[in-house]
Design an enzyme around this catalytic site. Structure first.
Site, mmCIF file in Angstrom:
data_model
loop_
_atom_site.group_PDB
_atom_site.id
_atom_site.type_symbol
_atom_site.label_atom_id
_atom_site.label_comp_id
_atom_site.label_asym_id
_atom_site.label_seq_id
_atom_site.Cartn_x
_atom_site.Cartn_y
_atom_site.Cartn_z
ATOM 1 N N HIS A 312 -8.203 -4.872 4.116
ATOM 2 C CA HIS A 312 -9.512 -4.294 4.465
ATOM 3 C C HIS A 312 -9.785 -4.600 5.924
ATOM 4 O O HIS A 312 -9.421 -5.666 6.426
ATOM 5 C CB HIS A 312 -10.616 -4.907 3.595
ATOM 6 N N ASP A 370 -10.680 -0.943 -4.414
ATOM 7 C CA ASP A 370 -9.900 0.155 -5.006
ATOM 8 C C ASP A 370 -8.768 -0.332 -5.890
ATOM 9 O O ASP A 370 -8.108 0.481 -6.544
ATOM 10 C CB ASP A 370 -9.323 1.026 -3.877
HETATM 11 C C1 SDX Z 1 -12.047 1.278 1.425
HETATM 12 O O1 SDX Z 1 -14.315 0.262 5.662
HETATM 13 C C2 SDX Z 1 -14.763 0.083 4.431
HETATM 14 O O2 SDX Z 1 -15.704 -0.620 4.181
HETATM 15 C C3 SDX Z 1 -14.004 0.870 3.384
HETATM 16 C C4 SDX Z 1 -14.397 0.601 1.936
HETATM 17 C C5 SDX Z 1 -15.775 1.101 1.654
HETATM 18 O O3 SDX Z 1 -16.369 0.624 0.679
HETATM 19 O O4 SDX Z 1 -16.214 2.061 2.346
HETATM 20 O O5 SDX Z 1 -14.327 -0.791 1.657
HETATM 21 C C6 SDX Z 1 -13.454 1.337 0.980
HETATM 22 O O6 SDX Z 1 -11.620 2.147 2.127
HETATM 23 C C7 SDX Z 1 -11.209 0.062 1.046
HETATM 24 C C8 SDX Z 1 -9.806 0.102 1.697
HETATM 25 C C9 SDX Z 1 -8.922 1.038 0.856
HETATM 26 N N1 SDX Z 1 -7.639 1.289 1.523
HETATM 27 C C10 SDX Z 1 -6.498 0.782 1.049
HETATM 28 O O7 SDX Z 1 -6.422 0.002 0.096
HETATM 29 C C11 SDX Z 1 -5.258 1.304 1.756
HETATM 30 C C12 SDX Z 1 -4.310 0.127 2.031
HETATM 31 N N2 SDX Z 1 -4.952 -0.724 3.021
HETATM 32 C C13 SDX Z 1 -4.549 -0.509 4.414
HETATM 33 O O8 SDX Z 1 -4.295 0.828 4.735
HETATM 34 C C14 SDX Z 1 -5.435 -1.288 5.400
HETATM 35 O O9 SDX Z 1 -5.580 -2.548 4.898
HETATM 36 C C15 SDX Z 1 -6.801 -0.749 5.755
HETATM 37 C C16 SDX Z 1 -6.738 0.641 6.254
HETATM 38 C C17 SDX Z 1 -7.714 -0.826 4.591
HETATM 39 C C18 SDX Z 1 -7.353 -1.650 6.865
HETATM 40 O O10 SDX Z 1 -6.523 -1.498 7.932
HETATM 41 P P1 SDX Z 1 -6.886 -2.160 9.372
HETATM 42 O O11 SDX Z 1 -8.120 -2.915 9.358
HETATM 43 O O12 SDX Z 1 -6.756 -1.097 10.409
HETATM 44 O O13 SDX Z 1 -5.807 -3.238 9.474
HETATM 45 P P2 SDX Z 1 -4.397 -2.945 9.981
HETATM 46 O O14 SDX Z 1 -3.908 -1.641 9.429
HETATM 47 O O15 SDX Z 1 -4.372 -3.139 11.456
HETATM 48 O O16 SDX Z 1 -3.587 -4.094 9.244
HETATM 49 C C19 SDX Z 1 -3.512 -5.380 9.820
HETATM 50 C C20 SDX Z 1 -2.099 -5.832 9.488
HETATM 51 C C21 SDX Z 1 -1.041 -4.821 9.900
HETATM 52 O O17 SDX Z 1 0.130 -5.538 10.199
HETATM 53 P P3 SDX Z 1 0.508 -5.737 11.787
HETATM 54 O O18 SDX Z 1 0.530 -4.325 12.383
HETATM 55 O O19 SDX Z 1 -0.599 -6.584 12.340
HETATM 56 O O20 SDX Z 1 1.862 -6.389 11.761
HETATM 57 O O21 SDX Z 1 -1.975 -5.981 8.071
HETATM 58 C C22 SDX Z 1 -0.999 -5.053 7.575
HETATM 59 C C23 SDX Z 1 -0.766 -4.013 8.651
HETATM 60 O O22 SDX Z 1 0.567 -3.530 8.605
HETATM 61 N N3 SDX Z 1 -1.562 -4.458 6.380
HETATM 62 C C24 SDX Z 1 -0.896 -4.262 5.245
HETATM 63 C C25 SDX Z 1 -1.829 -3.691 4.370
HETATM 64 N N4 SDX Z 1 -2.999 -3.544 4.995
HETATM 65 C C26 SDX Z 1 -2.835 -4.009 6.245
HETATM 66 N N5 SDX Z 1 0.394 -4.529 4.888
HETATM 67 C C27 SDX Z 1 0.728 -4.192 3.619
HETATM 68 N N6 SDX Z 1 -0.111 -3.625 2.713
HETATM 69 C C28 SDX Z 1 -1.398 -3.366 3.055
HETATM 70 N N7 SDX Z 1 -2.225 -2.823 2.169
#
Ligand code: SDX
Length: 436
Positions: A312, A370
């Protein structure tokens, strides 16, 4: 108290080379302070640069507060755990819209107003005939929600507070009806009209799962679970879809069009589409013995695969909604008589393995709202394609409350970000015969 006019305003100083500038720092009632850079370009000729707005406050708000480090979520100051346990969704809608919990008379009046707006214009049903039966329900919702602005001209004048509230009530009331119609259309069953003698969530289940041929009695345990799921998803500060609604609304677009924009943004798999994607991921993993393979892929920077339902932007601790969602999942599975759900078994084991893995610990990746919602909604009888639609039904009150707050903010102006331009500098047109 206005955060921007207190007597003890601190300042932040920015230095570039031998020049420096000062900008006011505002403190909220809780959470990070902000540096007001609205005059930065005028004073320095420079923009800030913050793709994804990881460090940018787009507005001042009094609606929802999240502490990502502590895993705290407050709606108008009330903890999500208490609202989910002791309140109901329409009470939460009132709280988000008006700022305080309703007394008995206010609650009764609000429920009545919502109840008597649940029907949609009969001609709305004709839109559905234009869609293929296998159209994704979110495609239908995005289209039909925008089309509401073609029917309710008496509540699109956003300068009129009364019309703003009527449009808000209409959105909260009609989203479940449209969502149920999208579902019924996808399964080839007749639309069911709302019933005014049912509460909001029971009525939604009735519109989805009743058929004209027989009486339908909503299951109170499932209706309570649905209501709690709506509460959990009602609002969440300035997430992608809420920011979309605010930006659309900042141009003066009517509220129905703004909510349609919110639906479009929520549909993305990184946002509200994650519940559908998480269930598909659990099904793809299939059995606990395949978990290590997927954990390896999630950690591989070259592999675009991510654990859906994990991580998140704000929560760097357990999403408080996920814990309540997990408990609701067990309640629903028990109520529908599923004693062993292979997807839940994979989900629980995947969570255990991930939470003990150095990569997820270091990056502070936890299950989000989720992660368990898909299993729960599937057990309630919803197809995977309806999961984000249910999220949109719940989030409509958050979108509309944030939209109203923006419209009523005297400092509001049209949102218009700038950019760091790295494209071609000026060059003259090249006639075709001179091109290589
Ligand atoms: C919702 O914003 C909100 O409040 C949203 C929400 C709401 O109520 O409105 O809470 C609802 O959207 C919840 C989130 C649902 N999405 C997912 O579950 C999809 C999987 N999650 C990822 O896509 C990700 O965690 C995000 C999009 C949710 C957040 O991404 P960020 O904040 O942009 O973080 P990031 O992508 O920069 O990740 C930081 C690091 C990265 O590694 P590095 O590039 O630093 O090496 O963590 C890793 C990412 O690769 N990472 C993950 C991961 N999520 C982040 N690695 C593996 N699996 C994951 N799920």
């Amino acid at each position: 108290m206005d955060a921007k006019t207190g007597s003890n305003i601190k300042t932040a100083t920015l230095s570039v080379g031998d020049q420096s500038w000062s900008f006011p720092v505002y403190e909220g009632t809780v959470g990070p302070s902000v540096i007001d850079i609205s005059k930065l370009y005028g004073q320095t000729g420079m923009f800030t640069y913050d793709p994804g707005f990881t460090s940018t406050a787009s507005c001042e708000s009094k609606i929802t507060y999240i502490d990502g480090e502590e895993g705290v979520l407050l709606y108008r100051g009330y903890p999500i755990e208490q609202l989910a346990e002791r309140g109901d969704f329409l009470e939460t809608c009132y709280l988000l819209l008006y700022g305080d919990l309703p007394n008995a008379a206010q609650k009764q009046d609000f429920v009545k107003r919502v109840t008597y707006h649940t029907m949609v214009h009969e001609q709305m049903s004709r839109f559905f005939q234009g869609f293929r039966r296998d159209a994704h329900p979110m495609a239908i919702m995005t289209g039909c929600v925008g089309a509401l602005s073609a029917f309710y001209h008496d509540s699109t004048d956003i300068s009129d507070p009364h019309q703003r509230m009527v449009a808000s009530i209409r959105m909260i009331a009609k989203m479940p009806t449209l969502a149920a119609m999208a579902y019924k259309y996808s399964v080839g069953q007749p639309f069911m009209y709302p019933k005014n003698n049912l509460d909001y969530s029971s009525n939604f289940l009735q519109m989805c799962f009743a058929v004209p041929c027989e009486e339908y009695k909503p299951n109170p345990v499932l209706a309570r679970a649905m209501d709690r799921i709506f509460i959990l998803h009602a609002d969440h500060e300035q997430n992608a879809s809420t920011s979309t609604v605010r930006l659309a609304g900042s141009s003066g677009a009517n509220p129905f069009a703004c909510i349609a924009a919110g639906c479009a943004s929520l549909w993305g798999p990184a946002h509200g589409g994650a519940n559908e994607a998480a269930l598909k991921m659990l099904a793809e993993i299939g059995t606990p013995d395949r978990i290590p393979e997927f954990i390896k892929r999630a950690k591989d920077p070259k592999d675009p695969f991510r654990l859906m339902g994990f991580g998140h932007r704000v929560y760097k601790n357990y999403d408080p909604r996920a814990k309540i969602m997990q408990r609701t999942c067990h309640e629903v599975l028990q109520e529908v008589g599923i004693t062993h759900d292979p997807l839940l078994e994979v989900a629980m084991e995947l969570e255990r393995v991930a939470l003990n893995d150095e990569y997820f610990i270091e990056k502070k990746l936890y299950p989000n709202v989720d992660y368990y919602s898909g299993i729960t909604l599937k057990a309630m009888g919803f197809p995977t394609s309806m999961f984000t639609v249910l999220f949109a039904v719940a989030r409509t009150v958050g979108w509309i409350a944030q939209w109203k707050e923006m419209i009523e903010d005297p400092s509001q102006k049209i949102g218009r970000p700038r950019q760091l331009y790295t494209g071609a500098t000026r060059r003259d047109y090249v006639p075709m015969e001179s091109r290589k």
